[in-house]
Design a protein around this motif. Structure first.
Motif, mmCIF file in Angstrom:
data_model
loop_
_atom_site.group_PDB
_atom_site.id
_atom_site.type_symbol
_atom_site.label_atom_id
_atom_site.label_comp_id
_atom_site.label_asym_id
_atom_site.label_seq_id
_atom_site.Cartn_x
_atom_site.Cartn_y
_atom_site.Cartn_z
ATOM 1 N N MET A 156 -115.057 -13.874 -1.401
ATOM 2 C CA MET A 156 -116.402 -13.363 -1.282
ATOM 3 C C MET A 156 -116.969 -13.871 0.034
ATOM 4 O O MET A 156 -116.709 -14.975 0.464
ATOM 5 N N ALA A 157 -117.738 -13.062 0.650
ATOM 6 C CA ALA A 157 -118.306 -13.411 1.949
ATOM 7 C C ALA A 157 -119.262 -14.587 1.837
ATOM 8 O O ALA A 157 -119.883 -14.809 0.815
ATOM 9 N N TYR A 183 -111.361 -11.045 -5.190
ATOM 10 C CA TYR A 183 -110.450 -10.972 -4.063
ATOM 11 C C TYR A 183 -110.513 -9.623 -3.349
ATOM 12 O O TYR A 183 -109.684 -9.330 -2.508
ATOM 13 N N GLN A 184 -111.510 -8.829 -3.694
ATOM 14 C CA GLN A 184 -111.685 -7.521 -3.072
ATOM 15 C C GLN A 184 -113.015 -7.503 -2.343
ATOM 16 O O GLN A 184 -114.060 -7.810 -2.928
ATOM 17 N N ASP A 185 -112.964 -7.147 -1.069
ATOM 18 C CA ASP A 185 -114.208 -6.999 -0.322
ATOM 19 C C ASP A 185 -114.947 -5.771 -0.811
ATOM 20 O O ASP A 185 -114.347 -4.801 -1.263
ATOM 21 N N ASP A 186 -116.272 -5.822 -0.720
ATOM 22 C CA ASP A 186 -117.064 -4.636 -1.027
ATOM 23 C C ASP A 186 -116.685 -3.549 -0.036
ATOM 24 O O ASP A 186 -116.556 -3.791 1.164
ATOM 25 N N GLN A 223 -121.981 -4.024 -0.069
ATOM 26 C CA GLN A 223 -122.140 -5.379 0.438
ATOM 27 C C GLN A 223 -123.593 -5.824 0.303
ATOM 28 O O GLN A 223 -123.875 -6.959 -0.083
ATOM 29 N N ARG A 252 -126.189 -9.371 6.062
ATOM 30 C CA ARG A 252 -124.977 -8.610 5.736
ATOM 31 C C ARG A 252 -124.233 -8.261 6.997
ATOM 32 O O ARG A 252 -123.028 -8.424 7.077
ATOM 33 N N ASN A 296 -122.323 -11.159 8.489
ATOM 34 C CA ASN A 296 -121.163 -11.572 7.699
ATOM 35 C C ASN A 296 -120.094 -10.488 7.573
ATOM 36 O O ASN A 296 -119.000 -10.755 7.120
ATOM 37 N N HIS A 297 -120.437 -9.273 7.934
ATOM 38 C CA HIS A 297 -119.504 -8.139 7.888
ATOM 39 C C HIS A 297 -119.672 -7.346 9.191
ATOM 40 O O HIS A 297 -120.228 -6.241 9.166
#
Length: 112
Positions: free
Chosen positions: A1-2, A48-51, A57, A106, A109-110
């Protein structure tokens, strides 16, 4: 998770302020049972899965900001009565600032 630096720093500061006085966990009681059930099942795959999208997100970030407020409020309530009002006011201010800056947080971080 971020990782969300602003959110984590604000929550950590509020939590640390009353850690010595806290008599119990700062997780809201309604969440404890849900957490225990999830822990018993093992790590959910979603961890373990990114949005997939910026909108997803942002939804996750807003949910985490709300959870941080709930934890901070509980920590404030467990602290000294004389400091409770100020603590809760600071928690709300941090929440409002994080929510107002959620899109920027957001994006930081992304970046893609």
């Amino acid at each position: 998770m971020a990782q969300f630096k602003h959110l984590i720093i604000g929550a950590a500061l509020l939590g640390a302020a009353f850690a010595a006085q806290a008599r119990s966990n700062t997780t809201p009681p309604q969440n404890v049972q849900l957490q225990k059930a999830e822990i018993a099942k093992g790590d959910p795959p979603r961890w373990y899965q990114d949005d997939a999208s910026p909108a997803a997100q942002l939804r996750t970030l807003r949910k985490e900001i709300g959870a941080a407020l709930a934890e901070a409020n509980l920590a404030c309530k467990q602290g000294p009565a004389a400091e409770r009002s100020t603590c809760m006011k600071e928690a709300r201010a941090t929440y409002q600032q994080d929510m107002a800056n959620a899109a920027q947080i957001r994006a930081e971080n992304h970046p893609h």
